[in-house]
Design an enzyme around this catalytic site. Structure first.
Site, PDB file in Angstrom:
ATOM      1  N   THR A  86      16.819 -97.779 -34.515  1.00 59.66           N
ATOM      2  CA  THR A  86      16.144 -96.484 -34.571  1.00 59.66           C
ATOM      3  C   THR A  86      16.773 -95.655 -35.699  1.00 59.66           C
ATOM      4  OG1 THR A  86      17.662 -95.662 -32.913  1.00 59.66           O
ATOM      5  CG2 THR A  86      15.545 -96.407 -32.131  1.00 59.66           C
ATOM      6  N   ARG A  90      18.650 -90.196 -30.346  1.00 58.40           N
ATOM      7  CA  ARG A  90      17.785 -89.403 -29.480  1.00 58.40           C
ATOM      8  C   ARG A  90      18.291 -89.534 -28.055  1.00 58.40           C
ATOM      9  NH1 ARG A  90      11.317 -90.100 -29.641  1.00 58.40           N
ATOM     10  NH2 ARG A  90      11.720 -89.812 -31.869  1.00 58.40           N
ATOM     11  N   SER A 142      10.937 -85.646 -31.552  1.00 56.89           N
ATOM     12  CA  SER A 142       9.515 -85.892 -31.777  1.00 56.89           C
ATOM     13  C   SER A 142       8.635 -85.396 -30.636  1.00 56.89           C
ATOM     14  CB  SER A 142       9.291 -87.376 -32.047  1.00 56.89           C
ATOM     15  OG  SER A 142       7.961 -87.604 -32.435  1.00 56.89           O
ATOM     16  N   HIS A 143       7.941 -86.320 -29.966  1.00 57.77           N
ATOM     17  CA  HIS A 143       6.980 -85.952 -28.937  1.00 57.77           C
ATOM     18  C   HIS A 143       7.614 -85.840 -27.553  1.00 57.77           C
ATOM     19  CE1 HIS A 143       7.482 -90.183 -29.630  1.00 57.77           C
ATOM     20  NE2 HIS A 143       7.235 -90.389 -28.360  1.00 57.77           N
ATOM     21  N   LYS A 188      17.451 -87.042 -36.550  1.00 60.47           N
ATOM     22  CA  LYS A 188      16.797 -88.120 -37.289  1.00 60.47           C
ATOM     23  C   LYS A 188      17.289 -88.085 -38.733  1.00 60.47           C
ATOM     24  CE  LYS A 188      12.179 -88.437 -38.189  1.00 60.47           C
ATOM     25  NZ  LYS A 188      11.766 -89.451 -39.157  1.00 60.47           N
ATOM     26  N   ASP A 226       2.236 -83.128 -32.699  1.00 57.99           N
ATOM     27  CA  ASP A 226       3.353 -83.289 -31.758  1.00 57.99           C
ATOM     28  C   ASP A 226       4.526 -82.374 -32.111  1.00 57.99           C
ATOM     29  OD1 ASP A 226       4.326 -84.615 -33.999  1.00 57.99           O
ATOM     30  OD2 ASP A 226       5.480 -86.031 -32.796  1.00 57.99           O
ATOM     31  N   ASP A 263       7.369 -82.475 -33.754  1.00 60.78           N
ATOM     32  CA  ASP A 263       7.869 -82.317 -35.124  1.00 60.78           C
ATOM     33  C   ASP A 263       6.763 -82.415 -36.173  1.00 60.78           C
ATOM     34  OD1 ASP A 263       7.557 -85.013 -34.509  1.00 60.78           O
ATOM     35  OD2 ASP A 263       9.041 -85.640 -35.985  1.00 60.78           O
ATOM     36  N   ASP A 290       4.418 -84.729 -36.962  1.00 57.81           N
ATOM     37  CA  ASP A 290       3.984 -85.924 -37.695  1.00 57.81           C
ATOM     38  C   ASP A 290       2.821 -86.648 -37.020  1.00 57.81           C
ATOM     39  OD1 ASP A 290       5.570 -86.888 -35.666  1.00 57.81           O
ATOM     40  OD2 ASP A 290       6.910 -88.064 -36.945  1.00 57.81           O
ATOM     41  N   ARG A 291       2.568 -86.368 -35.732  1.00 56.81           N
ATOM     42  CA  ARG A 291       1.439 -87.021 -35.050  1.00 56.81           C
ATOM     43  C   ARG A 291       0.216 -86.112 -35.026  1.00 56.81           C
ATOM     44  NH1 ARG A 291       3.558 -90.314 -29.772  1.00 56.81           N
ATOM     45  NH2 ARG A 291       5.099 -91.551 -30.887  1.00 56.81           N
ATOM     46  N   THR A 322       5.886-101.930 -35.513  1.00 55.62           N
ATOM     47  CA  THR A 322       5.802-100.538 -35.082  1.00 55.62           C
ATOM     48  C   THR A 322       6.941 -99.728 -35.705  1.00 55.62           C
ATOM     49  OG1 THR A 322       4.759-101.131 -33.020  1.00 55.62           O
ATOM     50  CG2 THR A 322       5.976 -99.067 -33.031  1.00 55.62           C
ATOM     51  N   GLU A 331      -0.628 -95.727 -37.532  1.00 54.42           N
ATOM     52  CA  GLU A 331      -0.259 -96.403 -36.296  1.00 54.42           C
ATOM     53  C   GLU A 331      -1.188 -95.918 -35.183  1.00 54.42           C
ATOM     54  OE1 GLU A 331       4.033 -97.435 -35.661  1.00 54.42           O
ATOM     55  OE2 GLU A 331       4.234 -95.386 -36.378  1.00 54.42           O
ATOM     56  N   GLU A 332      -1.343 -96.769 -34.177  1.00 55.35           N
ATOM     57  CA  GLU A 332      -2.191 -96.405 -33.044  1.00 55.35           C
ATOM     58  C   GLU A 332      -1.629 -95.221 -32.267  1.00 55.35           C
ATOM     59  OE1 GLU A 332      -0.472 -96.872 -30.059  1.00 55.35           O
ATOM     60  OE2 GLU A 332       1.109 -97.772 -31.261  1.00 55.35           O
ATOM     61  N   SER A 333      -0.348 -94.938 -32.457  1.00 58.75           N
ATOM     62  CA  SER A 333       0.323 -93.888 -31.688  1.00 58.75           C
ATOM     63  C   SER A 333       0.096 -92.509 -32.315  1.00 58.75           C
ATOM     64  CB  SER A 333       1.806 -94.198 -31.599  1.00 58.75           C
ATOM     65  OG  SER A 333       2.328 -94.474 -32.893  1.00 58.75           O
ATOM     66  N   LYS A 386       4.635 -89.941 -41.407  1.00 63.02           N
ATOM     67  CA  LYS A 386       3.271 -89.652 -40.993  1.00 63.02           C
ATOM     68  C   LYS A 386       3.109 -88.134 -40.987  1.00 63.02           C
ATOM     69  CE  LYS A 386       4.584 -90.620 -36.219  1.00 63.02           C
ATOM     70  NZ  LYS A 386       5.400 -91.802 -35.959  1.00 63.02           N
ATOM     71  N   ARG A 433       4.505-100.766 -22.975  1.00 50.84           N
ATOM     72  CA  ARG A 433       3.227-100.441 -23.621  1.00 50.84           C
ATOM     73  C   ARG A 433       2.377-101.704 -23.689  1.00 50.84           C
ATOM     74  NH1 ARG A 433       4.581 -95.435 -25.113  1.00 50.84           N
ATOM     75  NH2 ARG A 433       6.319 -95.010 -26.507  1.00 50.84           N
TER      76      ARG A 433
HETATM   77  C1  G1P Z   1       6.548 -94.750 -30.658  1.00 48.24           C
HETATM   78  C2  G1P Z   1       5.261 -95.283 -31.228  1.00 48.24           C
HETATM   79  C3  G1P Z   1       5.466 -95.744 -32.649  1.00 48.24           C
HETATM   80  C4  G1P Z   1       6.051 -94.608 -33.479  1.00 48.24           C
HETATM   81  C5  G1P Z   1       7.294 -94.069 -32.806  1.00 48.24           C
HETATM   82  C6  G1P Z   1       7.827 -92.825 -33.511  1.00 48.24           C
HETATM   83  O1  G1P Z   1       7.513 -95.760 -30.621  1.00 48.24           O
HETATM   84  O2  G1P Z   1       4.739 -96.319 -30.447  1.00 48.24           O
HETATM   85  O3  G1P Z   1       4.251 -96.169 -33.190  1.00 48.24           O
HETATM   86  O4  G1P Z   1       6.369 -95.039 -34.761  1.00 48.24           O
HETATM   87  O5  G1P Z   1       7.018 -93.701 -31.463  1.00 48.24           O
HETATM   88  O6  G1P Z   1       6.875 -91.795 -33.519  1.00 48.24           O
HETATM   89  P1  G1P Z   1       7.822 -96.623 -29.296  1.00 48.24           P
HETATM   90  O7  G1P Z   1       8.168 -95.636 -28.214  1.00 48.24           O
HETATM   91  O8  G1P Z   1       6.572 -97.360 -28.983  1.00 48.24           O
HETATM   92  O9  G1P Z   1       8.946 -97.517 -29.697  1.00 48.24           O
HETATM   93 ZN    ZN Z   2       6.827 -86.941 -34.080  1.00 48.39          ZN
END
Ligand code: G1P
Ligand code: ZN
Length: 552
Positions: free
Chosen positions: A27, A31, A122-123, A135, A286, A288, A290-291, A353, A372-374, A385, A505
């Site tokens: 990572t 976090r 982040s989220h 980060k 989100d 920070d 980026d989403r 990912t 990314e799908e997220s 992002k 997931r």
């Molecule tokens: C998740 C998302 C991944 C994204 C990451 C950081 O990671 O699935 O796409 O890059 O957050 O925003 P994961 O919790 O799945 O490892």
């Molecule tokens: Zn984020």
């Protein structure tokens, strides 16, 4: 700017009472819960390792800021004092310490900084009972590569002391120039540079005309970092009415909410779009920034589809009018963008990912857009992002096309076919149960090839690995894949970003060509795959959960 403020500080060496080695391998930072971060010397230990490992600290410029969550300002204070003790020449930080991840990436690049430290989880939820994070970004503006974070981790194991310059704290209330001994601290307005960048990419006049022409929009900042950015851009420059930005004031605990823009955590916004006729367009970002989540009237845009739509319509945005060099998506993201890339005759890369895997492709100009799908989409304008960028991209397309979000989706599918897609998250599972479930499925993979599954047959079953075409590095164990003869895919991963127990997931995807039924409910369209994987992996029995925590 206020006049420069000088203060004399004394360099101190502090012995560590304990060794902290909590950073998760792979990572791009640390976090943890706010409580863990509040342990004495916890943050300092990690920052010391960062400052000892990051190249060119002595004499370098560092960008520092965060998403405004609990712990943001005290952490900036610590970083400033420690950075000065390590010989940084300059730190650029922002008023109130508010800096979104994409805006930080932009500042790193424009100031040729050695990197950045972004304070965010982040989220994840924030506040004293939530999470905090640090980060690390590198000189290209992107998340630190594994080589750097591994080196930081190795350093934490051997640390015995940390250094700081002890003196008065710097106020971040207004822009200004300060000094901690020889180190300059520039406090800037964190919104301005980012806004200018967006004005260079998009045609603001066209978007303004759209919004002012009876096209009501709503944006939910979820009390996180994008509030001030969205207010300045949407309400200030693009003429959206006051109040367009909901929950626009960053709060230390995000108002008790979960700053994750999905249908579960941003349900109030979702309901404004899906259950009422008031707005033509809705979006959220989100913690920070980026989403992004995109909604139209009665219509939710799946993030995998969003990447495909942006790719197909990129020529409508001034910055991409000359075409794209290529695109990339993370492995679990649906192949909707692959079909568009094929049509455009450009390359489409499949990466593991995590945003850091796009960095090399962007730096080498092999791709222009990625996602990314997220709920993450971005481009070569930064190395992260970018939530608000995606919102503006969508508004630009709608302005040029003169149609609604749902009309755009219908047109897209009837041209390319539809990738029905869903992600099922099982959160806070006991780590042991999750690891056992995963290990069991992984072991079964070789026996599945050629077997019947969900009305088709398994043609490939493996644990995804990635060979980076730029530096030839190989990254293994990136997710279990079942690929079926009919093109459907089922993927399973364990999250790397959760802080409580484990998150499983499950990603489900089925392609229907343009001649097929394009109007089904995704969960229905995917029901065979859902039942198939639930049975095969014994999800219910092993997690004790009868349904996923979040369905996207
Ligand atoms: C998740 C998302 C991944 C994204 C990451 C950081 O990671 O699935 O796409 O890059 O957050 O925003 P994961 O919790 O799945 O490892
Ligand atoms: Zn984020």
């Amino acid at each position: 700017m206020t006049p420069s403020n000088h203060s004399e500080s004394i360099r101190r060496k502090v012995r560590l009472n304990k060794t902290f080695t909590d950073q998760k391998p792979g990572t791009s930072g640390l976090r943890k819960s706010s409580k863990e971060f509040e342990q004495p010397q916890y943050l300092e230990s990690f920052i010391e390792a960062v400052l000892r490992t990051l190249p060119n600290v002595s004499g370098g410029t560092l960008i520092v800021g965060g998403d405004g969550r609990y712990g943001n300002l005290p952490a900036i204070d610590v970083i400033l004092k420690m950075g000065a003790a390590h010989g940084l020449k300059r730190v650029i930080t922002t008023t109130s310490g508010i800096l979104s991840t994409p805006a930080a990436s932009h500042l790193i690049r424009t100031h040729k900084a050695i990197g950045g430290i972004i304070l965010s989880a982040s989220h994840n939820a924030g506040g004293p009972d939530g999470d905090f994070g640090v980060k690390i970004n590198g000189a290209n503006g992107g998340p630190a590569p594994e080589s750097l974070t591994n080196a930081i981790f190795e350093c934490t194991k051997e640390l015995e002391e940390y250094f700081l310059l002890e003196g008065p704290s710097i106020s971040l209330k207004i822009p200004g120039m300060h000094y901690i001994n020889a180190m300059a601290v520039e406090v800037i307005d964190g919104i301005e540079d980012y806004t200018t960048l967006m004005q260079r990419i998009f045609d603001f006049d066209r978007i303004e005309t759209l919004i002012k022409n009876d096209f009501p929009i709503i944006f939910d900042a979820l009390h996180a970092v994008t509030g001030p950015y969205a207010k300045r851009i949407l309400e200030g420059l693009l003429g959206a009415s006051t109040g367009t930005v909901r929950n626009g004031i960053p709060l230390e605990d995000f108002g008790g909410g979960h700053p994750d823009p999905n249908l579960t955590y941003a349900h109030e916004l979702a309901s404004l779009l899906l259950d009422s006729n008031k707005y033509c367009f809705g979006a959220a970002c989100d913690g920070d920034g980026d989403r992004n989540m995109i909604l139209g009237k009665g219509c939710f845009v799946n993030p995998s589809d969003s990447l495909a739509v942006l790719t197909a319509n990129a020529h409508l945005v001034p910055a991409y009018a000359n075409g794209l060099t290529g695109v990339a998506r993370s492995m679990p993201t649906s192949a909707a963008v692959d079909v568009v890339a094929k049509d455009l005759g450009i390359n489409c890369f499949e990466t593991p990912t995590g945003w850091k895997f796009f960095g090399n492709l962007l730096d080498e100009n092999l791709i222009t857009l990625c996602g990314e799908e997220s709920f993450g989409t971005g481009s070569n304008h930064v190395r992260e992002k970018d939530g608000l960028w995606a919102v503006l991209f969508w508004l630009q397309i709608l302005a040029e096309k003169g149609c609604s979000v749902s009309e755009l989706m219908t047109m897209h599918w009837s041209h390319y076919g539809r990738h029905y897609y869903s992600r099922h998250d099982y959160e806070e599972i006991k780590s042991e149960a999750a690891n056992d479930l995963y290990a069991r499925l992984k072991k079964m993979l070789p026996t599945l090839v050629g077997q019947a599954f969900a009305g088709s047959e398994v043609s490939l079953a493996d644990d995804f690995s990635y060979n980076d075409p730029v530096d030839n590095s190989i990254t293994t164990n990136q997710g279990l894949r079942l690929i079926l003869k009919d093109g459907s895919r089922v993927i399973m991963r364990l999250s790397g970003t959760g802080t409580k127990g484990a998150t499983l997931r499950v990603y489900l995807e089925r392609y229907v060509p343009k001649t097929g039924d394009l109007t089904q409910d995704p969960q229905r369209a995917l029901s065979n795959l859902i039942t198939g994987i639930n049975n095969l992996a014994e999800i219910k029995q092993r997690t004790g959960m009868s349904r996923p925590t979040v369905i996207t």
